[in-house]
Design an enzyme around this catalytic site. Structure first.
Site, short mmCIF file in Angstrom:
data_model
loop_
_atom_site.label_atom_id
_atom_site.label_comp_id
_atom_site.label_asym_id
_atom_site.label_seq_id
_atom_site.Cartn_x
_atom_site.Cartn_y
_atom_site.Cartn_z
N GLY A 159 10.63 -5.76 -25.21
CA GLY A 159 11.19 -4.72 -25.60
C GLY A 159 12.57 -4.01 -25.56
CB CYS A 177 13.82 -4.96 -30.03
SG CYS A 177 12.13 -4.76 -29.32
N GLY A 235 15.50 -4.92 -26.46
CA GLY A 235 16.70 -5.27 -27.36
C GLY A 235 17.14 -4.15 -28.27
#
Ligand code: 5GP
Length: 346
Positions: free
Chosen positions: A185, A190, A187
């Site tokens: 998570g 993301c 990113g």
């Protein structure tokens, strides 16, 4: 239900504490590291920052620039075998390449998709790295797939993820993975944390995963969440052996994207955009966990690499680390009262 109350930190929650140092110049810092991978036995000398297997990042054009600095590129999944052939005819160096797969297609004898891991490796057996990439590395079928790949390719160096806890890092290494890809998570494109509420702040996650991996003889990659060169330095300070970059390398000539009005698109590999470009079906029960952003086109990635590597080099001189390898033992993190990025952005 249980609540863990100890504080977990992200890159922007800390700074590296400066320390007395005998280094007189940034030039003295050794940025390369020699690794011996636990399962493959491969010895590998590298500058341990790598390109993610994303569209716009894990491209052949990117790899050709990164290989000059002994940096690895995980090539995105969607090239055809003809693209691979062409790239190797045009000076791509096998040494710094990883082929990438999910866990679905590889073993289907009659797979119509030419770009499967096995087919690429049959054609180019010199490629030393295999990356097995799934969004959620906590499934038993992921571990089973890894075991199958390890049995079939005993001398390849296997990178696999993503996970972000100690027990799963150990599990992957004990089942044949050389380097665990860590991050759920963080990113830049993301949306997993927003869509699912799942994740662990990346700096604390890396400290935990690096400790677990090193305890069983394996290695870790900090994957995602680096926005500034200082974040890359913090990731190494936290014990990461490698740092993987997506967004920081996106938006360049080497991204192989279309530049329109000085802008270029970049998207998460689980976004609706990626699914429609690659023709993958979004089942009714699945949500998208990535987004599309528009970046300013930044020219060649060369200049960005100079910035990133220069930042890490300079961090080493501030904390007294002569080699990138020494960063964890030279790192003391201090918590900041205000998020560091907010300070930078003002
Ligand atoms: P960045 O360096 O851009 O912060 O992060 C790159 C990493 O984000 C990738 O290497 C990959 O692990 C992760 N990533 C890429 N696309 C997606 C996506 O659509 N959803 C999620 N959850 N993660 C993604």
């Amino acid at each position: 239900m249980r609540i863990e109350t100890d504080i977990k930190l992200d890159y922007q929650d800390v700074l590296l504490k400066p320390k007395r140092s005998k280094l007189s110049s940034r030039k003295e810092v050794l940025m390369e590291r020699e690794f011996k991978f636990p399962h493959s036995g491969l010895k590998f000398n590298t500058l341990p920052i790598m390109a993610s297997n994303m569209d716009g990042v894990g491209t052949f054009a990117m790899a050709k620039v990164l290989q000059k600095r002994k940096m690895l590129t995980v090539i995105r999944k969607h090239y055809s075998i003809d693209d691979w052939k062409k790239a190797f005819k045009n000076d791509l160096d096998h040494q710094y390449i990883s082929v990438c797969t999910g866990i679905n297609q590889m073993w289907e004898e009659d797979a119509i998709d030419f770009n499967t891991l096995k087919k690429v490796l049959d054609e180019f057996p010199e490629i030393p790295f295999i990356t097995i990439d799934v969004a959620n590395g906590y499934h038993q079928n992921f571990v089973d797939f890894i075991k199958q790949v390890r049995d079939s390719f005993p001398y390849k160096t296997i990178i696999a993820g993503n996970v972000i806890t100690a027990e799963m890092t150990e599990e992957l290494i004990l089942n044949g993975v050389d380097i665990v890809k860590c991050g759920i998570g963080p990113g830049s494109v993301c949306t997993t944390r927003l869509m699912t509420g799942v994740g662990i702040p990346q700096l604390s996650g890396m400290i935990e995963c690096a400790d677990a991996a090193h305890g069983v003889g394996g290695l870790v990659i900090a994957d995602g969440g680096c926005v500034y060169p200082g974040d890359v330095a913090k990731a190494f300070g936290a014990g990461s052996d490698f740092v993987m970059l997506g967004g920081m390398l996106a938006g360049h000539d080497e991204s192989e994207g279309t530049v329109k009005d000085g802008q270029i698109e970049f998207y998460g590999m689980s976004s609706d955009t990626a699914m429609s470009i690659h023709g993958s079906e979004k089942a009714g029960y699945r949500s998208s966990e990535g987004k599309l952003v528009t970046l300013q086109h930044r020219g060649s990635v060369e200049d960005t690499l100079v910035e990133i590597i220069g930042g890490v080099r300079s961090a080493c001189t501030y904390i007294g680390a002569k080699r990138i390898k020494d960063m964890p033992k030279c790192s003391t993190f201090v918590r900041v009262n205000q998020q560091v990025n907010t300070v930078f952005d003002n």
